[in-house]
Design an enzyme around this catalytic site. Sequence first.
Site, PDB file in Angstrom:
ATOM      1  N   ARG A  88     -25.321 -24.171  62.447  1.00  0.00           N
ATOM      2  CA  ARG A  88     -26.587 -23.504  62.709  1.00  0.00           C
ATOM      3  C   ARG A  88     -27.456 -24.177  63.767  1.00  0.00           C
ATOM      4  NH1 ARG A  88     -29.271 -21.618  57.048  1.00  0.00           N
ATOM      5  NH2 ARG A  88     -30.513 -20.408  58.515  1.00  0.00           N
ATOM      6  N   HIS A  94     -23.312 -12.797  61.451  1.00  0.00           N
ATOM      7  CA  HIS A  94     -24.330 -13.808  61.135  1.00  0.00           C
ATOM      8  C   HIS A  94     -25.195 -13.347  59.960  1.00  0.00           C
ATOM      9  CE1 HIS A  94     -26.393 -17.492  62.380  1.00  0.00           C
ATOM     10  NE2 HIS A  94     -27.547 -16.894  62.127  1.00  0.00           N
ATOM     11  N   TYR A  98     -39.205  -1.349  67.814  1.00  0.00           N
ATOM     12  CA  TYR A  98     -39.927  -0.874  68.994  1.00  0.00           C
ATOM     13  C   TYR A  98     -39.350  -1.403  70.309  1.00  0.00           C
ATOM     14  CZ  TYR A  98     -43.466   0.422  65.556  1.00  0.00           C
ATOM     15  OH  TYR A  98     -44.124   0.962  64.492  1.00  0.00           O
TER      16      TYR A  98
END
Length: 833
Positions: free
Chosen positions: A40, A86, A130
């Site tokens: 990570r 993921h 958006y």
Amino acid sequence: MSSEAPDAPDVPADRVEHVRIEDEMEQSYIDYAMSVIVGRALPDVRDGLKPVHRRILYAMHEMGVTSRTSHRKSSSIVGETMGDYHPHGDQAIYDTLVGMAQEFSMRYPLVDGQGNFGSMDGDPAAAMRYTEARMAPIAETLLEDIEKDTVDFSGNYDDRLTEPDVLPAAYPNLLVNGSTGIAVGMSTNVPPHNLGEVIDATIELIDNPDCDTNDLMEHVKGPDFPTGANIVGRNAVRKAYATGRGRLRVRAEFEVEDWKKDRKRIVITELPYQENKARLVERIAENVNEGKLEDISDLRDESDRNGVRIAIDLKRGANVDVVKNQLIEHHLEKTFGVINLALVDGQPKVLSLKETLAHYVDHRKEVVRRRTQFELDEAEDRAHILEGRLIALDNVDDVVELIRNSEDRDAAKAGLREEYDLSEDQSEHIVRMQLGSLTSMERTEIEQEYERVQETIEYLQSVLDSEEKLLGVIKDELRDVKDEYDDDRRTSFVEDTGEVTHEDLIPEEDVLVVVTEDDYVKRMPVDAFDAQHRGGKGIIGGDIKEGDRVSKVFRASTHDYLLCFTNHGQVYQLKAYQIPEMSRTARGKSAVNILDLDDGEEITAVVNTDDFEPDEAITMVTRNGYVKRTKTEDFQNILSTGIIAAKLDEDDELVDVDVTDGTKDLVIATEDGMTIRFDEDEVRTMGRNTRGVRGIRLTEGDHVAGLVATEEDDDKALLTVTKRGYGKRTLLSNYRRQSRYGKGLIDIKTNERNGHVTSVKAVEQDDHLVVMSEQGQIMRTRVSDISLQGRNTMGVTVMDVIDDDAVATVDVIPTPESTDEADADAEPEADEE
């Protein structure tokens, strides 16, 4: 019958392993830490990407969302990444996607975003539903040739799909875009660089494997931040490149503009990397309001889509260099801590610049070698098919006859293999040939293609056989990337001139420092006060609030380092320029913002440390007549909260301080007009946390007013000033030496007209005095205006104080270099009010 189920039979364990719990905890924590480090938090040295970045790009690649397609909803990309590769939460993936699209966060953005993707003011991006995104063209070079077996693949989290362990990376992305991350017990902070410079350095390393950091720095000048700004000095950069760790000072870019006839403006156009612009403006405004930043009249953020522009308007007559230095020290310079930590073969390692590039070159050698082998295999397969077709064309009639007479397709293939010694693939291809491909023109094309394929095979094989040629391929491809994406450096370098102190920029001038009992403090230029004849009222020197009064006025230079002694026996260190400069009529600034004073604690004496010489001592006198000497070396390291200068009795206070060298006489004066003079050797030196010895025997109700140190043959005079504004000068030679702890001699009469003694000073004929009243009237006069008199006299009017006012303090301005004769003849000035 009971409804409970019968107990399950005991089944003995096949194997029982005894483990110490601390060993199990240690190993489990190590396993967890490594999973965070590898899975990570840290980038891979080969492609410079963390797993989440790599998975986002690969998901977009698999979705076909390239730089040549239309944008796709960010939520769609996030969903694909989370669902297939993921599974760590959509917001974390979206935050990463946003960072890859921000031009102020990434030197060469890997994502082309459309919509609100945040700002340098710390504004967050719009919700993922958006915004839209697609791969940036440069990101495609990281994935280029991934389908040609260039990298290893592993199963995804649920083994439904496979994902790449690393991307082919056609350029050194770790250095180009940098990386930041916090793992368990370690962190990485790799700064971004200019792509062209990094590629040139990589080619230099390929051509000259024995090169060192200095050789590589001929190409890589230093980090190149997306927000520009300036790196201060090159030594820290060289250290970071040589060791993998370093601390770089990054300074904003700014310029000074003329915006009015006599006023200046500082305009900030570039900020240090990762600086929050809105927060920066807010911090500057807070410092201006708190008085920590002076001479600023207005502050505006005029930034737009074209870049950063923060305008700082300065007051008329402001010292631009001082303001610039204060802004740099507190706001416009940040430290970037370089930690070039990355995964090498799955293990975290701090890497130098050369090591980072060397690992990348090794990666590209592996990628190009595997790609070349993949292309060679394809070319050989194609040549094999073409060879079969040419055999068929050479025997076209027999081949057609054999196929026509075969029972089925399989029999035809078997016949071809047996008759012409063809392979399975060749016979399969011949059987599927159309009749139109048997023309002579088709034969010519096949022969030409076969020749091209053979040339390709020969070239690819030569690449595999020659390390030099393989490295040449890598260099050519790096140059192609540079030609396509290189741009100008944004971050510049400025010379590191060392620590720039305020003393370097603040003009050195004499100032008067005024302190009140309520701990208000300010400084004013001495030149603001013209000399008057004695007996004047003076002019307003401060707007003293009701209930407050002036306790001390003293002269200093703006460059002086001062020791401020308080009535509580504490001493503080202060730089004179730290005291805010204000007008005569200003009240001042609360001293608690400058010195850590307790309630009821006030400054009673000030000593300039620039006057210290070896073997000198600080001589102190208290209100109750105690005197002590402490070596100046005991006042070297003073805390911000102050240190003890003298141990005081509960009803005693520190009154006055002077610097002595063991050869002087001490003159102690009392409020009732008594003085005593004795050799300072009668007071041995002692530590700071001591009370001292008795210096003068006080009558009941009398207290010490001040201290003067004098030479045995000193031709100076003792100036004594009383509360009601009267004073006199008497040659110090008129005060005979006595033994310590005597009653002393009468110095001045302290009757109802004069009032008690408030101050004593050693003065010369050409000195000036600054006298200040408790209510803030201030007057500058010449010592020569005060006549020489004997002891035990009344004195003359020094300052005309009104009935409810009194002289608070007196200080001496040594012989001025020049005087204004016109002022000398001027009449005393009246109060301006």
